[in-house]
Design an enzyme around this catalytic site. Structure first.
Site, PDB file in Angstrom:
ATOM      1  N   LYS A  84     -31.577  11.789 -26.371  1.00 32.00           N
ATOM      2  CA  LYS A  84     -30.881  13.090 -26.357  1.00 32.00           C
ATOM      3  C   LYS A  84     -29.766  13.088 -27.405  1.00 32.00           C
ATOM      4  O   LYS A  84     -29.375  12.017 -27.902  1.00 32.00           O
ATOM      5  CB  LYS A  84     -30.313  13.342 -24.960  1.00 32.00           C
ATOM      6  CG  LYS A  84     -29.284  12.297 -24.508  1.00 32.00           C
ATOM      7  CD  LYS A  84     -28.960  12.436 -23.017  1.00 32.00           C
ATOM      8  CE  LYS A  84     -27.936  11.395 -22.597  1.00 32.00           C
ATOM      9  NZ  LYS A  84     -27.708  11.419 -21.131  1.00 32.00           N
ATOM     10  N   TYR A 126       0.084  14.699 -42.854  1.00 33.30           N
ATOM     11  CA  TYR A 126       0.677  15.803 -42.086  1.00 33.30           C
ATOM     12  C   TYR A 126       1.799  15.302 -41.189  1.00 33.30           C
ATOM     13  O   TYR A 126       1.654  14.287 -40.506  1.00 33.30           O
ATOM     14  CB  TYR A 126      -0.386  16.472 -41.224  1.00 33.30           C
ATOM     15  CG  TYR A 126      -1.328  17.346 -42.007  1.00 33.30           C
ATOM     16  CD1 TYR A 126      -0.862  18.481 -42.670  1.00 33.30           C
ATOM     17  CD2 TYR A 126      -2.679  17.034 -42.087  1.00 33.30           C
ATOM     18  CE1 TYR A 126      -1.735  19.285 -43.390  1.00 33.30           C
ATOM     19  CE2 TYR A 126      -3.555  17.839 -42.801  1.00 33.30           C
ATOM     20  CZ  TYR A 126      -3.067  18.969 -43.450  1.00 33.30           C
ATOM     21  OH  TYR A 126      -3.933  19.751 -44.158  1.00 33.30           O
TER      22      TYR A 126
HETATM   23  C1  LIG Z   1     -27.801  10.070 -20.713  1.00 35.34           C
HETATM   24  C2  LIG Z   1     -28.653   9.684 -19.573  1.00 35.34           C
HETATM   25  C3  LIG Z   1     -29.281   8.430 -19.564  1.00 35.34           C
HETATM   26  C4  LIG Z   1     -28.962   7.346 -20.554  1.00 35.34           C
HETATM   27  O1  LIG Z   1     -27.682   6.858 -20.225  1.00 35.34           O
HETATM   28  P1  LIG Z   1     -27.019   5.605 -21.002  1.00 35.34           P
HETATM   29  O2  LIG Z   1     -25.809   5.315 -20.231  1.00 35.34           O
HETATM   30  O3  LIG Z   1     -26.721   6.112 -22.373  1.00 35.34           O
HETATM   31  O4  LIG Z   1     -28.007   4.523 -21.018  1.00 35.34           O
HETATM   32  C5  LIG Z   1     -30.188   8.162 -18.548  1.00 35.34           C
HETATM   33  N1  LIG Z   1     -30.440   9.080 -17.589  1.00 35.34           N
HETATM   34  C6  LIG Z   1     -29.826  10.279 -17.555  1.00 35.34           C
HETATM   35  C7  LIG Z   1     -30.134  11.216 -16.457  1.00 35.34           C
HETATM   36  C8  LIG Z   1     -28.907  10.618 -18.529  1.00 35.34           C
HETATM   37  O5  LIG Z   1     -28.281  11.791 -18.479  1.00 35.34           O
END
Ligand SMILES: *Cc1c(COP(=O)(O)O)cnc(C)c1O
Length: 388
Positions: free
Chosen positions: A52, A273
């Protein structure tokens, strides 16, 4: 296991190296090695991969095919459109789960693009059931259960409602029953065992399907948490799965930014800044081509470092949108002329180190990395051919 497809031809992406202020190098070999490490830890379970948010900022269309070569056959994205974008880059037999499931009306897009929704609510189950009825065949889905995180998934009352409905689970071919752990990064937290017990109790009320609970950190809680499918994301990309042991993952990203200009700043001058940095004696200061628009949040200046090889050089003053100031007084002049590169993320200083300094987590450093880089993907030990 089917034979691995031939190595995809890799080329660099983003801006040409010669003109880009910074180069982000992504080591696909390290991602694959991390995948094999995690799969080994969860032996007996299928090791899926979470890609994702564009594979945590690293480029899902590069990362997913690389993971397929290491044997991954199941991917997770968050949004339907992430799945649509990924579909042409992986094998037709590879499964893509969509964690958010479809928004009402997007069910047909899931079917058309061969995406498997994670159904999180009674409404999503009804929508998917209606889509299956319209097509006159069961449609694969994952069903998520809320076992205590209160984020996604069916509650016990939701399961009651579905059982009370004459159509029940009809048409839903559950490819997976899943839940997500809230506190897996702290192995001593009793919440994980409570969530596991809750998952076991609730899944007994669902049609039989493989079970998935562990993401990266959950894999390190031991075999009791592995079930049938594990779903690592961050650990694939080198983020430490917890603080209680040294990080077993290989680092994946290196970010090198160029020096654009150097100057001597004296005691009467200030830097950046707010002129928040005022040296008490003359210092040599470099203006470096990465700022908060490139993912280097202003907090990172606090105690932040850039690196020339193994030499740490302090970031001084406030980080600007496009640049930051680095004190290069102690570095050799010949190595710190305009055009030279300093490491902002790299062998001496990984995503977790930068995150600690900035008061955040490695996940946020990765997903904040901007788009104004030259990106080089390393595969099979060699950088991709350079684009000019
Ligand atoms: C993002 C997510 C993962 C992966 O999590 P990590 O901590 O990055 O390994 C797995 N399952 C769900 C439902 C998630 O939202």
């Amino acid at each position: 296991m089917p034979p691995a497809p031939p190595a995809p031809l890799l080329s660099d992406t983003g801006w040409p190296r010669s003109r880009a202020g910074a180069t982000l190098t992504i080591d696909l070999d390290a991602i694959r090695a991390n995948y094999r490490t995690l799969r080994g830890l969860a032996a007996g379970a299928e090791c899926a991969a979470v890609v994702k948010a564009d594979a945590y900022g690293l480029g899902a269309t590069r990362v997913a095919p690389a993971l397929e070569r290491a044997g991954a056959r199941t991917f997770f994205v968050a949004h339907v459109d992430e799945g649509i974008a990924l579909r042409p880059h992986v094998a037709s037999t590879t499964r893509i789960f969509v964690l958010h499931g479809p928004l009402a009306g997007a069910e047909a897009d899931c079917v058309r693009h061969d995406l498997i929704p994670v159904l999180n609510s009674v409404e999503q189950i009804r929508g998917w059931r209606a889509t299956a009825r319209g097509l006159d065949r069961p449609l694969p889905a994952a069903v998520q259960l809320d076992t205590g995180m209160s984020r996604f998934g069916l509650s016990e009352q939701d399961i009651d409602r579905i059982e009370a409905d004459p159509d029940g689970w009809r048409g839903i071919g559950p490819g997976l029953v899943m839940s997500h752990l809230a506190c897996a990064d702290d192995p001593s937290d009793p919440a994980s065992a409570r969530q596991r017990a809750r998952l076991l109790a609730l899944r007994a009320r669902l049609p039989a399907a493989p079970v998935s609970l562990a993401a990266s950190s959950g894999i390190f809680l031991g075999p009791g948490f592995h079930f049938d499918v594990v779903r690592p994301g961050a650990a694939l990309y080198g983020v430490a799965p917890n603080d209680s042991a040294p990080n077993p993952m290989r680092p994946v990203v290196r970010l090198q930014a160029r020096i654009l200009q150097t100057r001597i700043v004296g005691p009467r001058d200030g830097v950046g800044y707010g002129l928040t940095y005022r040296p008490s004696a003359p210092r040599r200061i470099a203006t470096v081509a990465a700022g908060y628009a490139d993912g280097f949040m202003r907090h990172a200046a606090r105690d932040g470092r850039a690196w020339l090889g193994t030499q740490a050089l302090p970031i001084v003053g406030r980080i600007s949108m496009d640049s930051m100031a680095v004190d290069i007084t102690d570095a050799p002049d010949s190595l710190t002329t305009p055009g030279a590169m300093l490491d902002l993320l790299g062998p001496q200083h990984g995503v977790d180190d930068v995150a600690r300094g900035a008061g955040t987590i490695g996940y946020e450093i990765l997903t904040s990395l901007g788009h104004r880089y030259h990106r080089a993907y390393v595969a099979d030990g060699t950088p991709s051919p350079e684009r000019t």
